[in-house]
Design an enzyme around this catalytic site. Structure first.
Site, PDB file in Angstrom:
ATOM      1  N   ASP A 156      67.038  23.437 -16.344  1.00  0.00           N
ATOM      2  CA  ASP A 156      67.123  24.688 -15.578  1.00  0.00           C
ATOM      3  C   ASP A 156      68.002  25.720 -16.286  1.00  0.00           C
ATOM      4  OD1 ASP A 156      65.637  23.257 -13.836  1.00  0.00           O
ATOM      5  OD2 ASP A 156      67.014  23.378 -12.138  1.00  0.00           O
ATOM      6  N   GLY A 175      64.027  27.571 -12.028  1.00  0.00           N
ATOM      7  CA  GLY A 175      63.985  26.238 -12.642  1.00  0.00           C
ATOM      8  C   GLY A 175      62.612  25.619 -12.808  1.00  0.00           C
ATOM      9  N   ASP A 177      59.046  24.663 -14.370  1.00  0.00           N
ATOM     10  CA  ASP A 177      58.829  24.353 -15.792  1.00  0.00           C
ATOM     11  C   ASP A 177      57.478  23.683 -16.050  1.00  0.00           C
ATOM     12  OD1 ASP A 177      59.298  21.763 -14.808  1.00  0.00           O
ATOM     13  OD2 ASP A 177      61.450  21.945 -15.216  1.00  0.00           O
ATOM     14  N   ASP A 342      48.212  40.906 -21.772  1.00  0.00           N
ATOM     15  CA  ASP A 342      48.903  41.804 -20.851  1.00  0.00           C
ATOM     16  C   ASP A 342      48.724  43.265 -21.299  1.00  0.00           C
ATOM     17  OD1 ASP A 342      50.981  41.914 -18.674  1.00  0.00           O
ATOM     18  OD2 ASP A 342      52.123  42.895 -20.258  1.00  0.00           O
ATOM     19  N   GLU A 371      44.185  42.686 -19.408  1.00  0.00           N
ATOM     20  CA  GLU A 371      44.668  43.229 -18.136  1.00  0.00           C
ATOM     21  C   GLU A 371      44.439  44.739 -18.140  1.00  0.00           C
ATOM     22  OE1 GLU A 371      48.721  43.821 -15.481  1.00  0.00           O
ATOM     23  OE2 GLU A 371      48.747  44.025 -17.642  1.00  0.00           O
TER      24      GLU A 371
END
Ligand code: CA
Length: 626
Positions: A156, A175, A177, A342, A371
């Site tokens: 984390d 945290g 993952d 993006d 996008e």
């Protein structure tokens, strides 16, 4: 003569310092980065650019000795700390480990020191070039890794990474993952989704807001707070074994302000620099606007996306090649089936064209989604490759995000019908599909990580959610589901982006509600999750990506459309009225043809099509015709 004034010991000290001195100058030239970190033999394009970064590296003379590999040229940029090498790797070169040598400049008669840097040419996985990208038969699930599931609390917070985990801060890192995603593979398989789009996983070593991943500080490293490269590769393998493709989210418009090269840019043209901070005007419409002022277009393309996101200049040829190779490196390394790029309109179209061409040259069946966040259909369509018209950006993009339809879905069932509003909103958007080279290649969605959650937009009304979701899965395009939409997650844009990106229930060990364990769900959430699974099944089994769509002008709160493909046809009836409605099949004969029975997909109820029948309020019916 001067020496005579020194004693023997002094002379030894001087010689010692000369020796140390030489050692220091050798040590001064040090390679800090060489990118890409490895490459492959047997690529379609034999050339390879290597970016070499290290103090004083440009003063060295590089060389390579490996059968089949030729050092074609060396480019020095004026920055003494960079070298760009161009290798040519002939087609039959054997895979293996080689060394790239960097000889320091000759000083006097002494042999100059040489740095040996290891580099590996790997062999490609069988079938790598022929990998199949996503298509219009896919159903995509999209998730934000920090907010999905925490499979490894030990990562984390990580030394060397500026932002530490703080789950009580909505804008902080929570945290989640890669291991957490892997723990959910069974969940993905049960839902039936066929591809997973994970928001960026690259290192984002920013002071704050680093969780979303859109400010990369290293294009070749997985953020250690998400896990390791090995974990990412095993996730990819596991997904593949379960028939689920992996789509990587990439950003080439900008990097993070803390990117390692920002303190020492490779070239003077690497990023767009302004006398003072200048933000993009986000007006992508200026790109195709016949009356656009050049200054507006410049601000759109070259303004920074945000203060912490410097705008990369893809017209710099060294950067362009760097970015193209970076994509190929990730496709080949991680076994990707697609890339979601993006901020597509913010990137130089000349570059994106070259980028797509290069990817297609290596992987002819690979898929790229751009996008394209625009409000209107015409502006959006400009970004799709369309050989039939000159009215397109020329960037060769196939798959686009369909924002106009998403907005319409959000309004259609909630708002009163009017000449262009309510159900007519859907009708108006779809009626403009003539603008697109291929409307089936549009990515359709009811919400995503940047907009208000769909369920909240429907006033937390399950029936409206169901109507919208059924429409999404039965209209044209490729449905993309944002994590949590399937369990009615709420999120208000007015409360900030963090509210749209809340933790997926059960992803954290102490969560009281858990999707995986089916714990703590409301009745509506249970109903929604089951409905979602049915919708994915209906979609992946159905004819929605091959057939022909016909829709009818909505009337009296009912929107009817249907698909036909060879002998199969089906009718979708969306009733937004809050009371039972009499439905007359007569008007839809051109679609139902001679078929007299409709079997409802979800309930298996049988409807006779030769006379009017009552349809339930605020409900979709999907009738397979017999
Ligand atoms: Ca973790």
């Amino acid at each position: 003569m001067i020496l005579t004034r020194f004693s023997g010991i002094s002379l030894l000290i001087i010689l010692f310092f000369i020796y140390i001195g030489t050692g220091v100058s050798e040590a001064q030239v040090k390679i800090e980065r060489l990118e890409p970190p490895c490459w492959w033999t047997g690529m379609s394009d034999p050339s390879l650019q290597l970016l070499v970064y290290g103090k004083g590296i440009s003063s060295t003379t590089p060389s390579v000795q490996y059968p089949g590999v030729l050092l074609d040229s060396v480019v020095r940029t004026g920055n003494p700390d960079y070298l760009f090498l161009y290798l040519s790797i002939s087609p039959n070169t054997a895979a293996g480990k080689l060394e790239i040598l960097f000889a320091a400049p000759q000083k006097g008669k002494k042999k100059p020191p040489v740095i040996h840097h290891p580099f590996e040419l790997k062999s490609r996985e069988t079938g790598s070039a022929q990998r199949q990208g996503f298509t219009s038969s896919d159903v995509i699930y999209m998730l934000m890794p920090d907010r999905f599931a925490n499979g490894d609390p030990a990562n984390d917070s990580v030394g060397g990474m500026l932002e530490k985990a703080n789950r009580s801060n909505p804008d902080g890192r929570h945290g989640g993952d890669i291991r957490g995603i892997r723990n959910h593979i069974g969940y993905f398989r049960e839902t039936g989704i066929t591809a997973l789009w994970i928001n960026p996983l690259l290192e984002n070593n920013m002071h704050a807001y680093s969780y979303h991943g859109y400010a990369a500080t290293d294009f070749y490293s997985i953020d250690p707070r998400f896990g390791t490269l090995d974990e990412y590769l095993s996730l990819s393998d596991e997904l593949r074994k379960n028939g689920i493709g992996l789509i990587a989210d990439m950003v080439f418009n900008h990097c993070g302000l803390n990117h390692w090269w920002m303190n020492n840019l490779p070239t003077s043209t690497w990023i767009h620099q302004w006398p003072e901070f200048t933000r993009s005007n986000y007006r992508a419409e200026s790109l195709m606007d016949p009356y656009a002022a050049a200054s507006d277009q410049k601000e759109m393309l070259e303004g920074w996306f945000d203060r912490g996101m410097p705008d990369l200049n893809q017209q710099d040829p060294l950067l362009a090649t760097y970015l193209i190779q970076n994509s190929i490196w990730w496709i080949e390394t991680a076994g990707l089936t697609g890339i979601r790029m993006d901020t597509w309109p913010y990137v130089d179209a000349g570059f994106t064209e070259k980028w797509i061409d290069r990817i297609r040259e290596e992987y002819p069946k690979f898929s790229v989604l751009g996008e394209t966040w625009l409000q209107k259909e015409a502006h959006t369509s400009w970004f799709q490759q369309n050989p039939a018209t000159r009215f397109n950006s020329g960037s060769n993009l196939t798959f686009l995000t369909d924002f106009p339809l998403s907005y319409a879905i959000n309004r259609a069932f909630r708002d009163e019908d009017s000449w262009t509003g309510g159900l007519y909103d859907l009708y108006y958007v779809l009626s403009q599909d003539f603008l697109y080279a291929n409307p089936k290649h549009l990515m359709t969605f009811v919400d995503n990580h940047d907009v208000q959650r769909f369920y909240s937009n429907q006033g937390d009304n399950y029936n409206l959610w169901d109507l919208g979701m059924t429409f999404l899965f039965t209209t044209r395009g490729i449905p993309v589901i944002y994590y949590g939409t399937e369990i009615l997650m709420e999120g208000e844009k007015s409360k900030g982006d963090a509210d749209l990106r809340k933790d997926f229930p059960g992803g954290w060990a102490d969560d009281t509600v858990s999707v995986l364990l089916g714990r703590g769900f409301s009745a509506d959430q249970m109903k929604a999750l089951n409905r979602f699974r049915q919708l994915v099944k209906l979609r992946t089994e159905g004819i929605y990506h091959q057939g022909d769509l016909v829709h009818f002008v909505p009337r009296d709160g009912v929107y009817v459309y249907g698909w036909s493909h060879y002998y199969e046809n089906l009718l979708v009836i969306l009733n937004k009225n809050s009371s039972e409605t009499l439905f007359d099949p007569e008007r839809f004969r051109e679609l139902t043809g001679g078929k007299t029975l409709g079997i409802e997909y979800f309930t298996q109820e049988v409807y006779s099509l030769d006379k009017p029948f009552v349809i339930p309020p605020q409900k979709p019916l999907v009738l397979y015709l017999k």
